[in-house]
Design a protein around this motif. Structure first.
Motif, PDB file in Angstrom:
ATOM      1  N   LYS A 245      11.551   1.577  -6.139  1.00  0.00           N
ATOM      2  CA  LYS A 245      12.796   0.814  -6.191  1.00  0.00           C
ATOM      3  C   LYS A 245      13.836   1.427  -5.255  1.00  0.00           C
ATOM      4  O   LYS A 245      14.607   0.715  -4.621  1.00  0.00           O
ATOM      5  N   GLN A 246      13.842   2.751  -5.169  1.00  0.00           N
ATOM      6  CA  GLN A 246      14.825   3.410  -4.314  1.00  0.00           C
ATOM      7  C   GLN A 246      14.574   3.044  -2.852  1.00  0.00           C
ATOM      8  O   GLN A 246      15.501   2.714  -2.104  1.00  0.00           O
ATOM      9  N   LEU A 247      13.302   3.079  -2.467  1.00  0.00           N
ATOM     10  CA  LEU A 247      12.921   2.760  -1.095  1.00  0.00           C
ATOM     11  C   LEU A 247      13.267   1.306  -0.779  1.00  0.00           C
ATOM     12  O   LEU A 247      13.872   1.002   0.251  1.00  0.00           O
ATOM     13  N   LEU A 248      12.895   0.408  -1.695  1.00  0.00           N
ATOM     14  CA  LEU A 248      13.182  -1.012  -1.504  1.00  0.00           C
ATOM     15  C   LEU A 248      14.694  -1.231  -1.460  1.00  0.00           C
ATOM     16  O   LEU A 248      15.199  -1.989  -0.635  1.00  0.00           O
ATOM     17  N   GLY A 249      15.390  -0.534  -2.342  1.00  0.00           N
ATOM     18  CA  GLY A 249      16.845  -0.687  -2.410  1.00  0.00           C
ATOM     19  C   GLY A 249      17.515  -0.261  -1.114  1.00  0.00           C
ATOM     20  O   GLY A 249      18.408  -0.944  -0.614  1.00  0.00           O
TER      21      GLY A 249
ATOM     22  N   GLU B 260       0.843  -1.207   0.000  1.00  0.00           N
ATOM     23  CA  GLU B 260       0.000   0.000   0.000  1.00  0.00           C
ATOM     24  C   GLU B 260       0.871   1.248   0.000  1.00  0.00           C
ATOM     25  O   GLU B 260       0.631   2.195  -0.741  1.00  0.00           O
ATOM     26  N   VAL B 261       1.900   1.235   0.859  1.00  0.00           N
ATOM     27  CA  VAL B 261       2.808   2.383   0.918  1.00  0.00           C
ATOM     28  C   VAL B 261       3.484   2.569  -0.432  1.00  0.00           C
ATOM     29  O   VAL B 261       3.549   3.671  -0.975  1.00  0.00           O
ATOM     30  N   LEU B 262       3.969   1.463  -0.993  1.00  0.00           N
ATOM     31  CA  LEU B 262       4.682   1.536  -2.267  1.00  0.00           C
ATOM     32  C   LEU B 262       3.778   2.033  -3.387  1.00  0.00           C
ATOM     33  O   LEU B 262       4.207   2.794  -4.248  1.00  0.00           O
ATOM     34  N   SER B 263       2.528   1.593  -3.371  1.00  0.00           N
ATOM     35  CA  SER B 263       1.646   1.925  -4.492  1.00  0.00           C
ATOM     36  C   SER B 263       1.391   3.429  -4.578  1.00  0.00           C
ATOM     37  O   SER B 263       0.945   3.921  -5.607  1.00  0.00           O
ATOM     38  N   THR B 264       1.690   4.160  -3.500  1.00  0.00           N
ATOM     39  CA  THR B 264       1.495   5.615  -3.555  1.00  0.00           C
ATOM     40  C   THR B 264       2.695   6.307  -4.184  1.00  0.00           C
ATOM     41  O   THR B 264       2.664   7.510  -4.402  1.00  0.00           O
ATOM     42  N   LEU B 265       3.760   5.570  -4.476  1.00  0.00           N
ATOM     43  CA  LEU B 265       4.986   6.188  -4.986  1.00  0.00           C
ATOM     44  C   LEU B 265       5.178   5.928  -6.474  1.00  0.00           C
ATOM     45  O   LEU B 265       4.592   5.019  -7.040  1.00  0.00           O
ATOM     46  N   GLN B 266       6.064   6.735  -7.065  1.00  0.00           N
ATOM     47  CA  GLN B 266       6.468   6.502  -8.456  1.00  0.00           C
ATOM     48  C   GLN B 266       7.330   5.241  -8.497  1.00  0.00           C
ATOM     49  O   GLN B 266       8.017   4.925  -7.524  1.00  0.00           O
ATOM     50  N   PRO B 267       7.335   4.523  -9.645  1.00  0.00           N
ATOM     51  CA  PRO B 267       8.154   3.302  -9.743  1.00  0.00           C
ATOM     52  C   PRO B 267       9.611   3.519  -9.328  1.00  0.00           C
ATOM     53  O   PRO B 267      10.193   2.692  -8.634  1.00  0.00           O
ATOM     54  N   MET B 268      10.196   4.666  -9.745  1.00  0.00           N
ATOM     55  CA  MET B 268      11.587   4.939  -9.374  1.00  0.00           C
ATOM     56  C   MET B 268      11.738   5.045  -7.861  1.00  0.00           C
ATOM     57  O   MET B 268      12.692   4.539  -7.281  1.00  0.00           O
TER      58      MET B 268
END
Length: 121
Positions: free
Chosen positions: A62-66, A51-59
């Protein structure tokens, strides 16, 4: 003859009162800068969810996950953290989230990635 030093207006540096106060920056820059500045990350990091990720741009996703992955991998393989993070980021976001939330799955994945890296060396 009159001495130039006797004239009060001749030396502006002598009178501190005559100096303008340190440049007052226009007030409208302060709130604007605060709005765009990234707030310092509070240490207890909010759980990273789809849910948190879906609010962000794809870039940004990936940055957050990275970032999250890098910190975890660094504990085990600081020597390869950058490479391993890059490899794991090739996976789908939900799979990466899975790894972030489950340490033993992450360790498995690190092991696999290290094996691949060693084969390719």
């Amino acid at each position: 003859g009159a001495m130039p030093g006797a004239m009060p207006g001749a030396m502006p540096g002598a009178m501190p009162g005559a100096m303008p106060p340190p440049a007052p920056y226009p007030p409208q820059t302060a709130p604007a800068a605060k709005a765009t500045a990234v707030p310092p990350q509070p240490l207890p990091v909010p759980p990273l969810t789809i849910e948190v990720l879906s609010t962000l741009q794809p870039m940004q996703q990936k940055q957050l996950l990275g970032e999250r992955l890098y910190h975890l991998i660094q504990r085990y393989r600081p020597d390869l953290a950058g490479k391993l993070t890059g490899m794991i980021l090739e996976l789908g976001n939900s799979e990466i989230l899975d790894l972030i939330h489950s340490e033993h799955k992450l360790l498995d994945k690190i092991q696999q990635a290290v094996t691949i890296l060693q084969k390719n060396e």
